[in-house]
Each structure stands twice: as C-alpha cells, then as structure tokens.
Design an enzyme around this catalytic site. Structure first.
Site, PDB file in Angstrom:
ATOM      1  N   ARG A  66       0.671  -1.204   0.037  1.00 25.12           N
ATOM      2  CA  ARG A  66      -0.096  -0.110   0.067  1.00 25.12           C
ATOM      3  C   ARG A  66       0.846   1.001   0.140  1.00 25.12           C
ATOM      4  O   ARG A  66       0.352   2.461  -0.389  1.00 25.12           O
ATOM      5  CB  ARG A  66      -0.971  -0.206   1.258  1.00 25.12           C
ATOM      6  CG  ARG A  66      -1.772   1.004   1.371  1.00 25.12           C
ATOM      7  CD  ARG A  66      -3.111   0.861   2.117  1.00 25.12           C
ATOM      8  NE  ARG A  66      -2.881   0.192   3.246  1.00 25.12           N
ATOM      9  CZ  ARG A  66      -2.436   0.708   4.548  1.00 25.12           C
ATOM     10  NH1 ARG A  66      -2.180   1.895   4.377  1.00 25.12           N
ATOM     11  NH2 ARG A  66      -2.321  -0.180   5.526  1.00 25.12           N
ATOM     12  N   TYR A 118     -17.021  17.548 -14.917  1.00 27.47           N
ATOM     13  CA  TYR A 118     -17.193  16.151 -14.957  1.00 27.47           C
ATOM     14  C   TYR A 118     -18.249  15.822 -13.777  1.00 27.47           C
ATOM     15  O   TYR A 118     -17.853  16.324 -12.635  1.00 27.47           O
ATOM     16  CB  TYR A 118     -15.911  15.129 -14.920  1.00 27.47           C
ATOM     17  CG  TYR A 118     -16.189  13.784 -14.541  1.00 27.47           C
ATOM     18  CD1 TYR A 118     -17.141  12.904 -15.292  1.00 27.47           C
ATOM     19  CD2 TYR A 118     -15.651  13.047 -13.285  1.00 27.47           C
ATOM     20  CE1 TYR A 118     -17.517  11.672 -14.991  1.00 27.47           C
ATOM     21  CE2 TYR A 118     -15.819  11.983 -13.039  1.00 27.47           C
ATOM     22  CZ  TYR A 118     -16.704  11.008 -13.952  1.00 27.47           C
ATOM     23  OH  TYR A 118     -17.381   9.891 -13.688  1.00 27.47           O
ATOM     24  N   ASP A 194      -7.907  19.576 -14.443  1.00 19.52           N
ATOM     25  CA  ASP A 194      -8.029  17.991 -14.739  1.00 19.52           C
ATOM     26  C   ASP A 194      -7.767  18.200 -16.479  1.00 19.52           C
ATOM     27  O   ASP A 194      -8.557  18.643 -17.132  1.00 19.52           O
ATOM     28  CB  ASP A 194      -9.796  17.859 -14.818  1.00 19.52           C
ATOM     29  CG  ASP A 194     -10.040  16.194 -15.031  1.00 19.52           C
ATOM     30  OD1 ASP A 194      -9.420  15.812 -16.039  1.00 19.52           O
ATOM     31  OD2 ASP A 194     -10.762  15.632 -14.538  1.00 19.52           O
ATOM     32  N   LYS A 219      -8.758   6.702 -19.675  1.00 21.06           N
ATOM     33  CA  LYS A 219      -9.231   7.116 -20.840  1.00 21.06           C
ATOM     34  C   LYS A 219      -8.084   7.120 -22.032  1.00 21.06           C
ATOM     35  O   LYS A 219      -7.271   6.009 -22.124  1.00 21.06           O
ATOM     36  CB  LYS A 219      -9.895   8.592 -20.942  1.00 21.06           C
ATOM     37  CG  LYS A 219     -10.524   8.667 -19.451  1.00 21.06           C
ATOM     38  CD  LYS A 219     -12.140   8.932 -19.613  1.00 21.06           C
ATOM     39  CE  LYS A 219     -12.945   9.015 -18.212  1.00 21.06           C
ATOM     40  NZ  LYS A 219     -13.627   7.794 -18.078  1.00 21.06           N
TER      41      LYS A 219
HETATM   42  C1  LIG Z   1     -12.898  14.619 -17.143  1.00 25.84           C
HETATM   43  C2  LIG Z   1     -12.847  13.331 -15.970  1.00 25.84           C
HETATM   44  N1  LIG Z   1     -12.154  13.643 -14.999  1.00 25.84           N
HETATM   45  C3  LIG Z   1     -12.016  12.520 -14.093  1.00 25.84           C
HETATM   46  C4  LIG Z   1     -12.664  11.480 -14.404  1.00 25.84           C
HETATM   47  C5  LIG Z   1     -12.756  10.087 -13.438  1.00 25.84           C
HETATM   48  O1  LIG Z   1     -11.935   9.172 -14.113  1.00 25.84           O
HETATM   49  P1  LIG Z   1     -12.168   7.781 -13.388  1.00 25.84           P
HETATM   50  O2  LIG Z   1     -13.467   7.232 -13.847  1.00 25.84           O
HETATM   51  O3  LIG Z   1     -10.632   7.007 -13.937  1.00 25.84           O
HETATM   52  O4  LIG Z   1     -12.325   7.862 -11.851  1.00 25.84           O
HETATM   53  C6  LIG Z   1     -13.646  11.391 -15.611  1.00 25.84           C
HETATM   54  C7  LIG Z   1     -14.439  10.091 -15.707  1.00 25.84           C
HETATM   55  O5  LIG Z   1     -15.133  10.005 -16.981  1.00 25.84           O
HETATM   56  C8  LIG Z   1     -13.718  12.372 -16.479  1.00 25.84           C
HETATM   57  O6  LIG Z   1     -14.106  12.517 -17.539  1.00 25.84           O
END
Ligand SMILES: Cc1ncc(COP(=O)(O)O)c(C=O)c1O
Length: 395
Positions: A66, A118, A194, A219
């Site tokens: 961890r 998001y 982000d 992604k």
């Molecule tokens: C812009 C954005 N940030 C963060 C996330 C969160 O990512 P995760 O699904 O890997 O937790 C997403 C998920 O769709 C996203 O579209």
C-alpha cells in the site's frame, strides 16, 4: 531518456542546442529503465503485498504494497517525464482528484470550480466537500463565464483552490490555464487542472502555471478500455509527498498489473491520439454539414468557440466531439443503428464509442446530445457508419 534505436550517433536531446524529442519519441521511451544486457525493455509487474524487511524499517523503498511498488514507480517516472513534474499514481481518476481536494480543503476554505465539470467531480464536491464547510463557487465555463470571473478577480476573493477542467466534459469548453493560474496565484490560490481530455501529450498544465495536473488514465492515456487508473503531477516535492501519504492512508492504490498495462500502452499514445483526432475532425466536419445535426462541438473545428485558445494552449484537439440530434428518440435510434461504434460511456480509447449523455441525468445537456469518442478505426469506415446511422435514425 534512452536514445531511440536507429537515430544514429546524434539522437535528439544530446549535445548543445539539441532538438528536443517529439511527442512520439517521448511517449515510446518514457520511464524505461537504462538499457541492460539481457533485461526486458519494460520489466513485468511486481505482485507483492509485503516485501522482505528484516529488523526495523530502514528506509527501503519497498516495504508494503500500500506504500509503494516498483511497477507504479516506473509508470510514475514515465508520467513525470511527460508532465514535467513529479507524478503520483492512484487507483482511478476520481481517487486522483480526491487526493488533491480532500487533504487541502478545510472548513472556511473556498473552492472555485466549473459548474459543468465532470459530473463525478461535482458529486464528490456536493457530497463530501461542501458539507464539511468549504464554500464552493461553481460557475459555468460556457461563454467564458468562469474564466472571466477569475481574471477580473470576482470569483477569487479569499479562494484557496481553483479547480479547472479543460477541455470540459462534456461541454468541450477550453479555459486559459496560464491566465487563470496567474490571476489565482496573485491572490494566493492554488490551481488544479483536470487534463483528462487532453492528456499530457496535448496539454501540460504544470508548464502553463498550474500547481496540480490531474488525469484519469482510464481514458486516452491507456486507451484500450481495459483498466481504471488516475494520476496527479506537481512540481512541488512537499505536495507530491502529501499525495503519496494520502494514497497510503486512504488506500486509493493502483494494482500493479494495471500500472504495467498503462506503461505498456503509453508507447502508442502519440500514434493513437494522431489517428483518433484525425477521425474526430473528419466526423465533426461531416456532421456540421448535416441538416438534422446541430451544435457540433470539437475544438479542432476552425469555427468552434474554443478553437483559437485550444490551438494556442494545446498540441492537438483531443478525441471527443459532441453534437445534438433533434430529440431523445432520434438519438436512441442513431445509437442503435451504429455498427462499428459501440454505445458505451467513457472516451479516449481505440474503439469509437458514443452515448446519449442525457441518459445519466447529471449534465445540463439537451436530450438529443451525443458525446462521441473517436477511436482508431479507418476514417472511411467510421464516417460511413456514423452517416449511415444518421440516415437510419431519420428514415
Ligand atoms: C474529465 C474527467 N475527469 C475525471 C474522471 C474520473 O476518472 P475515473 O473514471 O478514472 O475515476 C472522468 C471520468 O469519466 C472524467 O471524464
């Protein structure tokens, strides 16, 4: 960085005034160990809960699964090279976002963020950050509202952290990271970006002045629809240490196999992005000409409201576009007619996917809005599939 094979005696990066390596070279070589006779290019994953540890803890780099793992460390080195900072890997993009927000926001602090970020991020803020006494100033990115309110200072009075997402999901608005970072820093606020839709190959928030670059590696970073991961990068060693401590204490850790798969997938990131954004642009251009389609958004389109800023701030325009069909029923028929494109959420992968974003109920979007992620299929096949599905949906 290890020199690329076949680049001769003077590989990029060596010597006075050497040309910096391009994105593909950086992605292919990122984080690889020095060449060593008989060793693998990318050593396999280390699966371990405890590591051998005799006597008192002695500062050994690997003690318990961890706290750290050599496979994480290798991918973190790669990410650090691409981001221009120190990267800390997490079990998901949301775990990465939580690791920025939760350890630094306390009662009385002020968080400035997009009201159209998001939806998972908004859910985290609504459920776990606002209720603990953090003042949340959420402003739309549409029409540059959030950006203007930061630049003129109205949103930044007493702010502790400005959270940006650019391009936004699903609005595809682009925010000027350098300008907002300057304004925020002048008022003593930190900035987190982000970067998921862009990836550090197409946009480097730390170079633009942000304090944190946050990415869902689920992604485009990894791109094969086979894992969930996230990371944060920062240039401040103390902040990186806080992130690692948060990961160890919260347990928001990545699996070694996911980390290894991500590192392996990184080598094709530039290739994938090039092919995907070519497809995204072709689709966006074709869809813009269709009478039954409205509101096409793709930052790569010359007449998109985000184009000028995206062209200045990014090295590419990403893989996601959105467009609106007349109503929910037409959008559902369109999705059902697609043969190559899968109906699925998420984005950024080699397989093209599309979804009616309104089905989740969390975004302020028209019922007929489709979020489309362009994959690596042949452009002609993809266009034929999408245009054929449009015909089928309208017919
Ligand atoms: C812009 C954005 N940030 C963060 C996330 C969160 O990512 P995760 O699904 O890997 O937790 C997403 C998920 O769709 C996203 O579209």
């Amino acid at each position: 960085m290890t020199p690329a094979r076949g680049e001769g005696e003077h590989p990029p990066g060596r010597g006075e005034g050497a040309r910096p390596p391009g994105p593909s070279t950086r992605a292919v070589h990122a984080g690889l160990p020095p060449e060593s006779q008989g060793q693998a290019f990318l050593p396999g994953p280390t699966f371990a809960a405890p590591f051998h540890l005799a006597g008192d803890p002695d500062g050994s780099s690997h003690v318990y699964g961890r706290y750290g793992n050599p496979t994480w460390s290798a991918y973190e080195r790669a990410l650090g090279e691409l981001e221009g900072g120190e990267a800390v890997l997490f079990g998901s993009g949301m775990a990465a976002a939580s690791a920025v927000l939760l350890p630094i926001l306390f009662p009385g602090d002020v968080l400035v963020m997009p009201s159209d970020a998001y939806m998972g991020l908004r859910g985290l803020v609504d459920s776990h950050i606002a209720p603990r006494g953090v003042e949340v100033r959420a402003l739309t990115t549409a029409g540059g509202v959030l950006e203007r309110a930061c630049l003129d200072g109205a949103a930044l009075e007493g702010a502790s952290l400005v959270w940006l997402e650019t391009p936004t999901n699903p609005g595809l608005d682009v925010i000027d990271v350098a300008a907002v970072s300057d304004a925020a820093h002048a008022r003593g606020a930190l900035v987190a970006v982000d970067d998921t839709l862009a990836t550090p190959l197409q946009q480097r928030p730390l170079e633009l002045g942000a304090d944190y670059s946050v990415t869902s590696d689920t992604k485009a970073m990894t791109g094969h629809a086979d894992l969930v991961l996230g990371h944060v990068a920062t240039r401040d060693p103390a902040r990186a240490q806080t992130l690692r401590e948060w990961r160890a204490l919260s347990g928001a850790i990545p699996g070694p196999f996911e980390a290894w798969l991500a590192h392996r997938s990184l080598a094709t990131l530039a290739l994938r992005l090039a092919s995907q954004q070519e497809n995204a642009l072709a689709l966006a251009s074709a869809l813009s000409k269709r009478p039954e389609v409205s509101g096409v958004r793709y930052p790569g389109l010359r007449d998109d409201p985000a184009h000028r800023l995206a062209a200045r701030q990014m090295e590419g325009f990403g893989t996601v576009l959105t467009f609106t069909l007349p109503d929910r029923a037409t959008a559902e028929r369109f999705l059902a007619e697609l043969r190559i494109v899968a109906e699925a959420t998420s984005f950024g992968g080699v397989h093209s996917t599309a979804e009616r974003r309104g089905r989740w109920g969390g975004d302020d979007v028209p019922e007929g809005l489709i979020r489309f992620s362009a994959g690596c299929e042949g452009p002609d096949d993809l266009l034929a599939d999408v245009l054929g599905a449009l015909e089928g949906a309208s017919g």
